[in-house]
Design a protein around this motif. Structure first.
Motif, PDB file in Angstrom:
ATOM      1  N   ARG A 116      25.090 -65.351 -85.390  1.00  0.00           N
ATOM      2  CA  ARG A 116      24.905 -66.848 -85.685  1.00  0.00           C
ATOM      3  C   ARG A 116      25.442 -66.997 -87.081  1.00  0.00           C
ATOM      4  NH1 ARG A 116      20.173 -66.203 -83.084  1.00  0.00           N
ATOM      5  NH2 ARG A 116      18.982 -65.390 -84.793  1.00  0.00           N
ATOM      6  N   ARG A 155      29.194 -67.111 -87.121  1.00  0.00           N
ATOM      7  CA  ARG A 155      29.961 -68.212 -86.588  1.00  0.00           C
ATOM      8  C   ARG A 155      29.790 -69.687 -87.516  1.00  0.00           C
ATOM      9  NH1 ARG A 155      30.422 -68.810 -80.958  1.00  0.00           N
ATOM     10  NH2 ARG A 155      29.884 -71.047 -81.059  1.00  0.00           N
ATOM     11  N   ASN A 185      32.226 -69.388 -90.463  1.00  0.00           N
ATOM     12  CA  ASN A 185      33.439 -69.571 -89.708  1.00  0.00           C
ATOM     13  C   ASN A 185      33.813 -71.033 -89.733  1.00  0.00           C
ATOM     14  OD1 ASN A 185      35.756 -70.184 -88.249  1.00  0.00           O
ATOM     15  ND2 ASN A 185      35.350 -68.112 -86.874  1.00  0.00           N
ATOM     16  N   ALA A 186      32.654 -71.683 -88.993  1.00  0.00           N
ATOM     17  CA  ALA A 186      33.002 -73.231 -88.992  1.00  0.00           C
ATOM     18  C   ALA A 186      33.041 -73.892 -90.362  1.00  0.00           C
ATOM     19  CB  ALA A 186      31.833 -73.836 -88.110  1.00  0.00           C
ATOM     20  N   SER A 234      33.938 -72.630 -93.153  1.00  0.00           N
ATOM     21  CA  SER A 234      35.195 -72.450 -93.885  1.00  0.00           C
ATOM     22  C   SER A 234      36.309 -73.208 -93.002  1.00  0.00           C
ATOM     23  CB  SER A 234      35.651 -71.199 -94.228  1.00  0.00           C
ATOM     24  OG  SER A 234      35.530 -70.309 -93.165  1.00  0.00           O
ATOM     25  N   GLN A 235      36.410 -73.315 -91.895  1.00  0.00           N
ATOM     26  CA  GLN A 235      37.162 -74.308 -91.277  1.00  0.00           C
ATOM     27  C   GLN A 235      37.303 -75.583 -91.788  1.00  0.00           C
ATOM     28  OE1 GLN A 235      38.972 -73.615 -88.015  1.00  0.00           O
ATOM     29  NE2 GLN A 235      38.178 -71.489 -87.217  1.00  0.00           N
ATOM     30  N   LYS A 289      38.517 -76.037 -95.367  1.00  0.00           N
ATOM     31  CA  LYS A 289      39.729 -75.959 -95.303  1.00  0.00           C
ATOM     32  C   LYS A 289      40.412 -77.416 -94.826  1.00  0.00           C
ATOM     33  CE  LYS A 289      43.918 -73.180 -94.741  1.00  0.00           C
ATOM     34  NZ  LYS A 289      44.494 -73.350 -93.579  1.00  0.00           N
ATOM     35  N   LEU A 290      40.015 -77.867 -93.777  1.00  0.00           N
ATOM     36  CA  LEU A 290      40.403 -79.251 -93.424  1.00  0.00           C
ATOM     37  C   LEU A 290      40.134 -80.322 -94.381  1.00  0.00           C
ATOM     38  CD1 LEU A 290      39.209 -79.681 -89.717  1.00  0.00           C
ATOM     39  CD2 LEU A 290      41.528 -79.030 -90.557  1.00  0.00           C
ATOM     40  N   TRP A 306      38.114 -83.632 -85.066  1.00  0.00           N
ATOM     41  CA  TRP A 306      38.126 -82.280 -85.418  1.00  0.00           C
ATOM     42  C   TRP A 306      36.907 -81.834 -86.388  1.00  0.00           C
ATOM     43  CZ3 TRP A 306      43.141 -79.544 -87.421  1.00  0.00           C
ATOM     44  CH2 TRP A 306      42.958 -78.145 -87.260  1.00  0.00           C
ATOM     45  N   ALA A 315      33.979 -81.719 -84.360  1.00  0.00           N
ATOM     46  CA  ALA A 315      33.669 -80.696 -83.574  1.00  0.00           C
ATOM     47  C   ALA A 315      33.172 -79.422 -84.276  1.00  0.00           C
ATOM     48  CB  ALA A 315      35.224 -80.219 -82.788  1.00  0.00           C
ATOM     49  N   LEU A 316      33.689 -79.217 -85.441  1.00  0.00           N
ATOM     50  CA  LEU A 316      33.057 -78.014 -86.199  1.00  0.00           C
ATOM     51  C   LEU A 316      31.596 -78.555 -86.774  1.00  0.00           C
ATOM     52  CD1 LEU A 316      36.246 -77.507 -88.406  1.00  0.00           C
ATOM     53  CD2 LEU A 316      35.242 -76.206 -86.494  1.00  0.00           C
ATOM     54  N   ILE A 369      29.216 -80.274 -85.433  1.00  0.00           N
ATOM     55  CA  ILE A 369      28.380 -79.883 -84.273  1.00  0.00           C
ATOM     56  C   ILE A 369      27.922 -78.394 -84.014  1.00  0.00           C
ATOM     57  CG2 ILE A 369      28.164 -80.154 -81.779  1.00  0.00           C
ATOM     58  CD1 ILE A 369      29.324 -82.676 -81.917  1.00  0.00           C
ATOM     59  N   GLN A 370      29.087 -77.733 -84.175  1.00  0.00           N
ATOM     60  CA  GLN A 370      28.712 -76.245 -84.164  1.00  0.00           C
ATOM     61  C   GLN A 370      28.037 -75.769 -85.612  1.00  0.00           C
ATOM     62  OE1 GLN A 370      31.620 -73.395 -82.263  1.00  0.00           O
ATOM     63  NE2 GLN A 370      32.960 -75.257 -82.496  1.00  0.00           N
ATOM     64  N   ALA A 405      41.686 -74.336 -88.285  1.00  0.00           N
ATOM     65  CA  ALA A 405      42.105 -74.806 -89.574  1.00  0.00           C
ATOM     66  C   ALA A 405      42.732 -73.281 -90.302  1.00  0.00           C
ATOM     67  CB  ALA A 405      41.031 -75.295 -90.285  1.00  0.00           C
ATOM     68  N   VAL A 422      34.012 -70.241 -82.287  1.00  0.00           N
ATOM     69  CA  VAL A 422      34.067 -71.376 -82.890  1.00  0.00           C
ATOM     70  C   VAL A 422      35.268 -72.436 -82.723  1.00  0.00           C
ATOM     71  CG1 VAL A 422      34.244 -72.517 -85.336  1.00  0.00           C
ATOM     72  CG2 VAL A 422      32.659 -70.505 -84.666  1.00  0.00           C
ATOM     73  N   HIS A 431      35.383 -79.590 -78.003  1.00  0.00           N
ATOM     74  CA  HIS A 431      34.923 -80.624 -78.162  1.00  0.00           C
ATOM     75  C   HIS A 431      36.164 -81.908 -78.677  1.00  0.00           C
ATOM     76  CE1 HIS A 431      32.566 -83.628 -80.655  1.00  0.00           C
ATOM     77  NE2 HIS A 431      31.501 -83.186 -79.972  1.00  0.00           N
ATOM     78  N   TYR A 432      36.963 -81.593 -79.065  1.00  0.00           N
ATOM     79  CA  TYR A 432      38.086 -82.388 -79.532  1.00  0.00           C
ATOM     80  C   TYR A 432      38.610 -82.810 -78.340  1.00  0.00           C
ATOM     81  CZ  TYR A 432      42.163 -84.030 -82.131  1.00  0.00           C
ATOM     82  OH  TYR A 432      42.980 -84.754 -82.657  1.00  0.00           O
TER      83      TYR A 432
END
Lengths: 393, 197
Positions: free
Chosen positions: A176, A179, A182-183, A185-186, A189-190, A200, A203-204, A206-207, B111, B145, B152-153
């Motif tokens: 957990r 994960r 990871n989400a 840091s994604q 970055k965005l 996008w 989506a991240l 929600i996770q 990303a 992930v 989802h997207y």
């Protein structure tokens, strides 16, 4: 969402003859930091003491023991950094041990597959299916001098400390946390690069919300159980009792509201906070910002305001409470590794610590430069380490 | 190391997934010792595949026909299974339990890996759903992930088409014992439970 059933703490019965044990009877260490090949034979439940001058490799032996369990050991080292310098290109380091545990004798081994750069575990000479399977046989807790500044240092160090303790009881916690990170840091970055579409981010986020709430719930649940153990005075006041609280936005919300609502609100807060997070370069709320608050119960004083000696005693109390929790909820006590702990305690506290360790029934590995510190221990297995050679005293 | 054509071939082979220098050397020796029965046949196969195989303009599958055999099959139902890669398409197809169409995205949103929506075949998917009277879109993306963010997207993108959207369920693997599963998987399996009887 994970909630472990919390068992009522079992009464402690030090003289219970059927008390389960968990002890290494043999340890062999190969190509591990300063140790080419070291064997410690004929060990028994009780204490194992490693003495020798500074830099002789005492902590390296403790670290080798800590690598028998899943995780990155008591130094949190990378696998390749543990490899002995004398064998840079050869086979990877390895630690093997015979364990007498609640399930009878078992052979455990852990090592580094250098070619594939991965950790390998073996149980009775067969590859382990999962790391969690190894964790079923053995749990290990430790206290090192690096942990002394825990209450004064950063929140992230306390958070990692708490998460590591949670892993021991809830193997899913590690997945957990990774994960979530990871989400996180994604998303960061965005935000940094700009221009990504809202969907996008949604989506991240929600996770992040789903895993973040599960992380917070697991921490709360564990901290409550550890807090109950740490709130019991088992040392006649030598090691102060402690109150624990996980401080964080998601954790606070979870105390009063259903998890699904908290999850929705967390996702909403992340969405609303995008602009601000873009400026600050992170996420302003979430379980990655939480902190473990420890309070000296007797004085009602936050741990960071206690004296250095009291902080050390609180930390030892916490580690011992964790060990008692493991003994109460799992089949056997953990192995306890205490690196240079005895040297920093006065004689009274040292004596009290040895007494408590004896009643826990755990195998305790201790290191220290001065052998006389351990003269009060009953029947320890005593080893002297000098220039990489380990000899029984 | 010398640099003749054999070494060149070994290096080429050892760069393939699942092979290393040792297995590449063994493969090359095997081919060279069986020139007629193995090497020449392999050379002809490689040439033919290189000459004739293309990505299907419809679904993205790799095939010698264009559109591919799966897209030409008129018995397949108007359902699209969305996968990240051709490897995933072949994995679903191997089950022989799905008789619909496919859409290969060509990756997942990442990303950190530098893959954005513009790198995936998303517009083409929306056009296909609209043009081909598709009844359902199944999102068969990994439980990572990145995979879930992509699912989802895509679901968000398809919402305005009104098509039914489903995703693969997560939970207990076949042959798996509950005792060995991590808590997160068991919790997911509980949430996604189905009616029995």
């Amino acid at each position: 969402m994970t909630c472990l059933m919390s068992a009522p703490p079992r009464p402690e019965t030090p003289d219970d003859a059927a008390r389960p044990v968990s002890a290494l009877t043999r340890l062999s260490v190969s190509r591990f930091r300063s140790h080419e090949a070291v064997r410690l034979d004929d060990l028994h439940a009780g204490s194992v003491v490693l003495t020798g001058p500074n830099g002789a490799g005492k902590t390296n032996v403790l670290e080798a023991v800590s690598m028998l369990a899943p995780g990155r050991g008591l130094r949190g080292a990378r696998l390749c950094d543990i490899q002995s310098n004398a064998h840079p290109g050869g086979p990877g380091w390895a630690v093997a041990a015979d364990l007498i545990g609640p399930f009878g004798p078992v052979k455990l081994a852990s090592g580094w597959d250098a070619a594939e750069d991965r950790r390998v575990f073996r149980i009775n000479n067969a590859p382990a299916r999962t790391q969690a399977q190894v964790g079923d046989f053995l749990s290990i807790v430790w206290l090192t001098p690096q942990m002394d500044g825990l209450f004064l240092g950063s929140a992230s160090a306390r958070r990692r400390f708490l998460d590591r303790l949670v892993f021991g009881f809830d193997p899913g916690h590690a997945g957990r946390v990774s994960r979530y990170e990871n989400a996180l840091s994604q998303r960061a970055k965005l935000l940094r690069e700009g221009g990504a579409q809202a969907a996008w981010f949604d989506a991240l986020e929600i996770q992040m919300a789903a895993t973040g709430v599960a992380i917070a719930a697991a921490r709360l649940d564990f901290a409550a159980r550890l807090g109950r153990a740490a709130g019991v005075d088992f040392s006649g006041g030598v090691f102060p009792t402690a109150r624990l609280a996980v401080e964080g936005g998601v954790e606070s919300a979870l105390r009063t509201r259903p998890a699904l609502e908290v999850e929705e609100d967390f996702a909403k807060a992340l969405r609303a906070g995008r602009q601000e997070d873009q400026r600050s370069g992170g996420a302003s709320m979430g379980p990655h910002r939480s902190d473990l608050a420890v309070t000296h119960a007797g004085k009602s004083m936050p741990a960071d305001q206690c004296s250095t000696g009291e902080q050390k005693a609180l930390l030892i109390g916490l580690i011992l409470a964790h060990a008692r929790l493991i003994r109460a909820e799992r089949a056997a006590p953990p192995l306890i590794l205490l690196d240079e702990v005895a040297a920093h305690l006065d004689a009274a506290r040292r004596g009290a610590l040895f007494d408590i360790l004896a009643t826990l029934g755990a195998q305790v590995w201790m290191s220290g430069a001065d052998r006389s510190l351990f003269s009060d221990l009953k029947n320890p297995a005593l080893f002297e380490i000098r220039e990489g050679i380990v000899a029984r005293v | 190391m010398s640099d003749g054509p054999i070494d060149h071939l070994i290096r080429q082979l050892s760069a393939l997934p699942g092979l290393g220098p040792r297995s590449a050397r063994r493969a090359v020796l095997h081919l060279l010792s069986r020139r007629d029965s193995a090497l020449e046949i392999l050379v002809r196969s490689l040439e033919e595949v290189a000459r004739t195989t293309h990505a299907c303009p419809e679904c993205g599958n790799l095939d010698t026909l264009s559109p591919c055999r799966l897209c030409r099959d008129t018995h397949r139902r108007p359902v699209i299974c969305v996968v990240a890669s051709v490897a995933d398409l072949w994995a679903v197809e191997r089950t022989k339990s799905y008789r619909g169409r496919y859409h290969v995205l060509g990756g997942v949103l990442s990303a950190l890996g530098g893959t954005g929506p513009e790198d995936l075949k998303l517009e083409a998917l929306v056009s296909r759903v609209r043009a081909c009277a598709i009844e359902e879109v199944i999102l068969a993306l990994g439980a990572t992930v990145e995979g879930q963010a992509t699912a989802h997207y895509v679901a968000d993108m398809l919402r305005e088409t009104g098509v039914r959207i489903s995703r693969l369920s997560h939970g207990v693997p076949v042959g798996g014992e509950l005792d060995y599963l991590d808590d997160g998987t068991i919790a997911l399996a509980l949430t996604a439970r189905t009616q029995a009887g």
